[in-house]
Scaffold this active site. Structure first.
Site, mmCIF file in Angstrom:
data_model
loop_
_atom_site.group_PDB
_atom_site.id
_atom_site.type_symbol
_atom_site.label_atom_id
_atom_site.label_comp_id
_atom_site.label_asym_id
_atom_site.label_seq_id
_atom_site.Cartn_x
_atom_site.Cartn_y
_atom_site.Cartn_z
ATOM 1 N N HIS A 166 50.529 34.089 47.685
ATOM 2 C CA HIS A 166 51.607 33.364 48.360
ATOM 3 C C HIS A 166 51.824 33.789 49.804
ATOM 4 O O HIS A 166 52.823 33.409 50.420
ATOM 5 C CB HIS A 166 52.905 33.537 47.581
ATOM 6 C CG HIS A 166 52.909 32.792 46.289
ATOM 7 N ND1 HIS A 166 52.508 33.372 45.114
ATOM 8 C CD2 HIS A 166 53.250 31.515 45.993
ATOM 9 C CE1 HIS A 166 52.625 32.490 44.140
ATOM 10 N NE2 HIS A 166 53.061 31.347 44.642
ATOM 11 N N HIS A 177 45.995 28.688 43.241
ATOM 12 C CA HIS A 177 46.203 29.247 41.915
ATOM 13 C C HIS A 177 46.919 28.247 41.004
ATOM 14 O O HIS A 177 47.434 27.230 41.451
ATOM 15 C CB HIS A 177 46.977 30.570 41.997
ATOM 16 C CG HIS A 177 48.304 30.450 42.671
ATOM 17 N ND1 HIS A 177 48.455 30.405 44.046
ATOM 18 C CD2 HIS A 177 49.550 30.331 42.170
ATOM 19 C CE1 HIS A 177 49.728 30.291 44.360
ATOM 20 N NE2 HIS A 177 50.416 30.228 43.230
ATOM 21 N N HIS A 181 54.174 30.251 36.924
ATOM 22 C CA HIS A 181 52.728 30.418 36.822
ATOM 23 C C HIS A 181 52.389 30.966 35.439
ATOM 24 O O HIS A 181 53.007 31.932 35.004
ATOM 25 C CB HIS A 181 52.232 31.434 37.848
ATOM 26 C CG HIS A 181 52.706 31.168 39.225
ATOM 27 N ND1 HIS A 181 53.884 31.680 39.721
ATOM 28 C CD2 HIS A 181 52.165 30.431 40.220
ATOM 29 C CE1 HIS A 181 54.038 31.266 40.964
ATOM 30 N NE2 HIS A 181 53.016 30.513 41.295
ATOM 31 N N GLU A 220 64.739 31.526 31.648
ATOM 32 C CA GLU A 220 65.591 31.042 32.730
ATOM 33 C C GLU A 220 66.824 30.295 32.244
ATOM 34 O O GLU A 220 67.883 30.383 32.865
ATOM 35 C CB GLU A 220 64.793 30.135 33.674
ATOM 36 C CG GLU A 220 63.734 30.878 34.446
ATOM 37 C CD GLU A 220 63.057 30.021 35.493
ATOM 38 O OE1 GLU A 220 63.623 28.978 35.885
ATOM 39 O OE2 GLU A 220 61.957 30.404 35.933
ATOM 40 N N GLU A 271 52.859 27.971 49.167
ATOM 41 C CA GLU A 271 52.418 27.612 47.826
ATOM 42 C C GLU A 271 51.111 26.846 48.008
ATOM 43 O O GLU A 271 51.070 25.858 48.745
ATOM 44 C CB GLU A 271 53.437 26.691 47.141
ATOM 45 C CG GLU A 271 54.856 27.208 47.088
ATOM 46 C CD GLU A 271 55.073 28.273 46.039
ATOM 47 O OE1 GLU A 271 54.122 28.622 45.307
ATOM 48 O OE2 GLU A 271 56.207 28.766 45.955
ATOM 49 N N GLU A 277 48.746 25.494 45.223
ATOM 50 C CA GLU A 277 48.671 25.509 43.776
ATOM 51 C C GLU A 277 48.049 24.246 43.213
ATOM 52 O O GLU A 277 48.117 23.175 43.813
ATOM 53 C CB GLU A 277 50.089 25.672 43.200
ATOM 54 C CG GLU A 277 50.718 26.972 43.654
ATOM 55 C CD GLU A 277 52.145 27.176 43.218
ATOM 56 O OE1 GLU A 277 52.548 28.338 43.125
ATOM 57 O OE2 GLU A 277 52.858 26.184 42.972
#
Length: 188
Positions: free
Chosen positions: A38, A45, A82, A100, A129, A131
């Site tokens: 990052h 990723h 992730h 969360e 990011e 991704e």
């Protein structure tokens, strides 16, 4: 998504975490440090974002904690993160929903991957990011929530169709880029 500050990487939990580096087709290439993925030029990723809906067409949005390094206080789909090496997107999503929001698998039905896309976005001078993001969706049958304030700054149920079709009506929600892309692609 990433929360680590390069200046204090040794003190941040993400400095010890890894993510799965992938090619544009989401094929595993390597395992890399989450902070390195990052920062700087970044490393592509694997990531995911999940959208939970109620039976009335509302989507559960979660506001990122103000403590997050990237996109603090921005609104996201229900959860995003992730998967760790050898963890499926569904398993990673189930884990993040529980951590969360206190949502367990008996509260939703049909958690499934509905899309996958690559994106790259910078956030100020703090990082980026890059991704390949899987989108997962499910229907929440029990709306009981227990948000973790270290992860979630707020929650909101929003009519999904109106949010997608009339983004201007919801300007109070600064949305994370991956969530905006997921919504746009959901309509294509």
């Amino acid at each position: 998504m990433s929360d680590a500050d390069p200046a204090t990487a040794g003190d941040h939990e993400n400095a010890e975490q890894v993510v799965v580096a992938v090619d544009a087709d989401d094929q595993r290439q390597d395992v890399v440090n989450r902070l390195e993925a990052h920062t700087g030029d970044g490393i592509r990723h694997r990531a995911f974002t999940a959208l939970l809906f109620d039976g009335e067409g509302n989507v559960l949005l979660a506001q990122r904690s103000p403590e997050k390094r990237l996109w603090p206080t921005h609104w996201d789909g229900t959860v995003a993160s992730h998967p760790v090496p050898d963890q499926s997107q569904v398993d990673a999503t189930e884990e993040r929903l529980a951590e969360e929001l206190g949502v367990t698998p008996d509260q939703y039905e049909n958690l499934r991957v509905t899309d996958r896309f690559e994106y790259r976005r910078f956030f100020e001078d703090r990082g980026l990011e890059h991704e390949v993001c899987a989108v997962l969706q499910a229907t929440l049958t029990d709306r009981s929530l227990d948000p973790d304030p270290a992860e979630v700054g707020g929650i909101a149920w929003v009519p999904y169709e109106r949010l997608v079709e009339h983004r201007e009506w919801y300007r109070q929600f600064r949305l994370c880029p991956w969530f905006e892309i997921a919504m746009r692609r959901d309509r294509e």
